[in-house]
Scaffold this motif. Structure first.
Motif, short mmCIF file in Angstrom:
data_model
loop_
_atom_site.label_atom_id
_atom_site.label_comp_id
_atom_site.label_asym_id
_atom_site.label_seq_id
_atom_site.Cartn_x
_atom_site.Cartn_y
_atom_site.Cartn_z
N ASP A 67 -0.55 16.17 4.23
CA ASP A 67 -0.49 14.77 4.63
C ASP A 67 -0.66 13.86 3.42
OD1 ASP A 67 -0.30 15.56 7.39
OD2 ASP A 67 -2.45 15.99 7.33
N ILE A 78 -1.89 9.76 2.02
CA ILE A 78 -2.37 8.39 2.14
C ILE A 78 -1.75 7.60 0.99
CG2 ILE A 78 -4.36 6.84 2.14
CD1 ILE A 78 -6.09 9.14 3.11
N ALA A 91 -5.10 16.08 7.17
CA ALA A 91 -5.81 15.41 8.25
C ALA A 91 -7.12 16.14 8.56
CB ALA A 91 -4.94 15.35 9.50
N TRP A 127 -9.09 12.27 3.93
CA TRP A 127 -8.49 11.69 5.14
C TRP A 127 -9.56 10.99 5.99
CZ3 TRP A 127 -3.41 11.26 6.53
CH2 TRP A 127 -3.13 10.85 7.85
N ASP A 147 -9.85 3.20 5.37
CA ASP A 147 -8.80 2.67 4.51
C ASP A 147 -9.38 1.91 3.32
OD1 ASP A 147 -7.02 3.75 6.25
OD2 ASP A 147 -6.28 1.84 7.06
N ARG A 156 -1.08 5.71 6.25
CA ARG A 156 -1.33 7.15 6.40
C ARG A 156 -0.09 7.82 7.02
NH1 ARG A 156 -7.19 8.36 6.51
NH2 ARG A 156 -8.24 6.42 5.94
N THR A 157 0.30 8.94 6.42
CA THR A 157 1.51 9.64 6.86
C THR A 157 1.17 11.11 7.14
OG1 THR A 157 2.84 8.22 5.42
CG2 THR A 157 3.90 10.18 6.32
N ARG A 158 1.44 11.53 8.37
CA ARG A 158 1.23 12.94 8.73
C ARG A 158 2.48 13.77 8.41
NH1 ARG A 158 -2.24 14.71 12.36
NH2 ARG A 158 -1.65 16.64 11.29
#
Length: 711
Positions: free
Chosen positions: A519, A521, A577, A582, A586, A616-618
């Motif tokens: 993942d 950020i 995650a 994670w 933020d 945030r990107t999974r």
């Protein structure tokens, strides 16, 4: 029976190599011995031979005399034989598997009964001769050292004029051997290139034993699709839909997010635009470049690439430059790097040690010292695992053809001929990379009956039979479905396998669940200043920094900032995650990024910070662990059972594509669904470095049909 035939073929190959090894040794020895014998007799009869007499240093008992001629013959036969043995041993080890492939190819079982042109495999022969002459230099130099005549070896020391750093010493022999190997390797690569070009011209229709490639199967032709349901509105899915809709096929796109573009997203906050990772448009395929220009029209800007690696408080150009590394790393580091590369060359090329993990792959290409300096820390930060636990396939996909030889060649070509061969310029949509996907979506929606449904999460893919699917999804809390004759999935491959009905068996489910993703950020830190750096990318080889890579969007396009008095830095924090990073808020992630920029890197002053935005990107990066190949095969074999179901894209194929690869894959899949014989899974399998320009590279033209309408 096939196994028995294969064993016989391998046994035949090994026997042939052993026979040739002995034969070459005898020939080299005989020619060397006779040459020295004749030269000695002629020199003796003419009353000269002072320079020839220097060989007595190496050949005990030799002199320019009649008895010395016989002694010289014996020594030269022995040394020449050893040289020939090592030369052919090196060549055969590198070449053997290629010949075995020819022998074991049933389609060409009679190849040895046809007229043959024995092509020279340039890497193998250049490697063999380079290693042989370098080893000879090391042995002869150190023989003089151990004999105690180093200071008297005036003629040997003259080599320093041609081999910088060489001297009659242990250290000098190693430096000289590295230089001699490089020179010899390049010379024989050019020699083989010229030989093979002439051979091609004169014998174009005959099989080539060395460069032979097994015949590829013609891709299957599908019945043209009528309605395609596409799972995911990222670059691969939208490219597929664009190709289909441009040629009259109905498409329905389902996307779980409230935006299109997937991992190629561009975010806008307070007038600042930033991409998740800084995607640039570059492809070796000029037809695809033309397609891109037609699509984006006047929205393109050209960006000069300035990409560097930060290591030990210094900045090194990337792709690596020999002169840059030599200037900044220091002589001791360069010496160690040269020795470790030469060692890796012997271990992996001469002795053919298998490459399994990522550390071995990088070490084979650059040596252990450059691997530790420029690749290890960043790579392990990206994946969250030691390089020893990651597959070498990732290196193969990302840096095929990139090694010290490529770098040396680039230094020579670039400086002398002004020819661009490594990427130093690329195209970019001036308002962010997501504009590509937005343009694709705009064209798709211009066609009646096409749909792009956002906030729509696919929950099941029900297979009713060949080319008959029902895709069930949730939107606004309600279940709905789409019926189609074909499905294109760009959602994570492991997720797809778990939502197909009828259900997979437990083996497939276990493999699907174990397919890991890393993942991300993304932190965009905004500044009240005109510019922080000139970099388009900066890779941070520093374990203490929270982020692993950064880029400055303003350096890509002035439209990425609100005005010329402001700029921003996009920092990539690689994580998974649920882990420590994670789990930070933020603001905490952003504050740590600012602290690193201010206190550790001294890039900016704290009072220049104008704010930040955190995304945030999974499931950003498919993890190539050592078992990923087996797991992917299990899942792919299961998915292949459903006629009309296709996969594409980074997550959909569990393949680390660049954005251009995913778009090309989607375009080709669209052509396949239109009934053309193309293989979209062939994208990102070429044996060339992704950062290298070559007009001889892949030039697939499946996206320039006159039927395609972009306007």
């Amino acid at each position: 029976m096939d196994d028995q035939k294969e064993n016989l073929n391998v046994a035949f190959l090994n026997a042939a190599i052993r026979l040739n090894l002995k034969l070459l040794s005898v020939v080299f020895g005989t020619v060397s011995g006779l040459s020295l014998f004749v030269a000695t007799l002629i020199s003796h009869l003419n009353g000269g031979g002072d320079l020839l007499g220097l060989l007595s240093v190496f050949f005990i008992g030799y002199s320019v005399s009649i008895p010395g001629a016989f002694i010289g013959f014996a020594w030269a036969f022995f040394v020449g034989g050893l040289f020939g043995s090592f030369l052919y041993f090196t060549y055969a080890r590198s070449l053997g598997t290629k010949i075995a492939d020819v022998i074991n190819d049933n389609q060409e079982s009679n190849i040895f009964f046809k007229p043959q042109i024995l092509k020279l495999e340039s890497h193998s022969i250049a490697l063999a001769i380079g290693c042989s002459v370098s080893l000879l230099l090391i042995i002869s130099t150190n023989f003089l050292v151990f004999r105690g005549t180093a200071n008297e070896s005036v003629h040997a020391s003259l080599l320093s004029f041609y081999l910088p750093g060489y001297s009659v010493s242990l250290l000098g022999s190693l430096v000289g051997a590295l230089g001699l190997f490089t020179i010899t390797y390049l010379i024989f690569r050019v020699f083989c290139l010229a030989y093979n070009k002439i051979s091609n011209y004169r014998n174009n229709e005959t099989p080539r034993l060395v460069y032979y490639k097994p015949k590829t199967k013609e891709p299957e032709r599908l019945e043209p699709a009528k309605h395609v349901c596409i799972l995911g509105a990222g670059p691969a899915g939208l490219a597929t839909g664009h190709e289909l809709s441009s040629n009259g096929t109905q498409v329905t796109v389902l996307e779980r997010n409230d935006y299109v573009s997937g991992l190629c997203r561009t975010v806008e906050v307070d007038g600042y635009r930033f991409d998740l990772g800084g995607h640039r448009w570059f492809t070796q395929n000029e037809e695809l470049n033309n397609w891109f220009r037609r699509l984006m029209k006047n929205e393109i800007v050209m960006v000069n690439r300035v990409s560097r690696i930060y290591y030990g408080g210094k900045y090194f150009n990337y792709p690596l430059s020999i002169s840059d590394v030599v200037t900044k790393a220091g002589p001791l580091t360069i010496f160690i790097a040269g020795i470790t590369f030469f060692k890796s060359l012997i271990v992996y090329s001469v002795f053919d040690k298998p490459v399994i993990n990522m550390k071995q792959a990088y070490t084979k290409q650059f040596g252990s010292k450059l691997y530790e300096m420029f690749f290890k820390i960043y790579t392990e930060k990206v994946w969250g695992k030691p390089c020893e636990e990651l597959s070498s396939d990732w290196v193969s996909q990302r840096s095929k053809g990139l090694n010290i030889v490529t770098i040396v060649r680039e230094a020579i070509i670039h400086s002398k001929n002004k020819v661009i061969s490594l990427v130093d310029e690329f195209m970019y949509p001036k308002k962010g990379f997501a504009r590509i996907c937005e343009r694709l979506a705009e064209d798709i929606l211009e066609v009646d009956d096409n749909k792009i449904l956002l906030n729509s999460t696919v929950t099941e893919v029900v297979y009713h039979g060949p080319r008959d699917f029902e895709v069930i999804y949730t939107k606004d809390g309600n279940n709905s479905s789409v019926r189609s004759d074909s499905v294109v999935s760009t959602i994570p491959l492991g997720v797809l396998a778990q939502i197909i009905r009828p259900e997979a068996n437990q083996k497939v489910i276990d493999a699907a669940k174990s397919m890991e993703f890393r993942d991300l950020i993304t932190v965009n830190v905004m500044f009240k200043k005109q510019q922080v750096s000139k970099d388009t990318w900066l890779y941070l080889q520093d374990q203490d920094l929270i982020f692993g890579r950064l880029h400055e969007p303003k350096n890509w396009s002035i439209d990425m900032v609100p005005d010329d008095d402001h700029t921003s830095l996009v920092l990539e924090v690689f994580c998974s995650a649920g882990d420590e990073l994670w789990s930070l808020s933020d603001d905490d992630v952003a504050k740590r990024c600012v602290d690193d920029l201010v206190d550790k890197l001294n890039f900016v002053k704290r009072e220049e910070v104008d704010g930040w935005a955190v995304i945030r990107t999974r499931q950003a990066y498919p993890v190539y662990d050592l078992q990923y190949g087996e797991k992917t095969k299990i899942v792919n074999d299961f998915v292949a059972k459903f006629e009309g179901l296709h996969i594409a894209g980074r997550g959909g194929s569990f393949r680390y594509n660049n954005s251009d690869h995913s778009i090309e894959m989607g375009l080709m899949l669209g052509r396949k669904l239109l009934g053309l014989p193309v293989d979209h899974m062939a994208v990102n399998t070429e044996s060339t470095y992704h950062e290298e320009k070559s007009m001889s590279g892949p030039q697939r033209d499946h996206y320039k049909s006159k039927k395609i309408v972009v306007d």
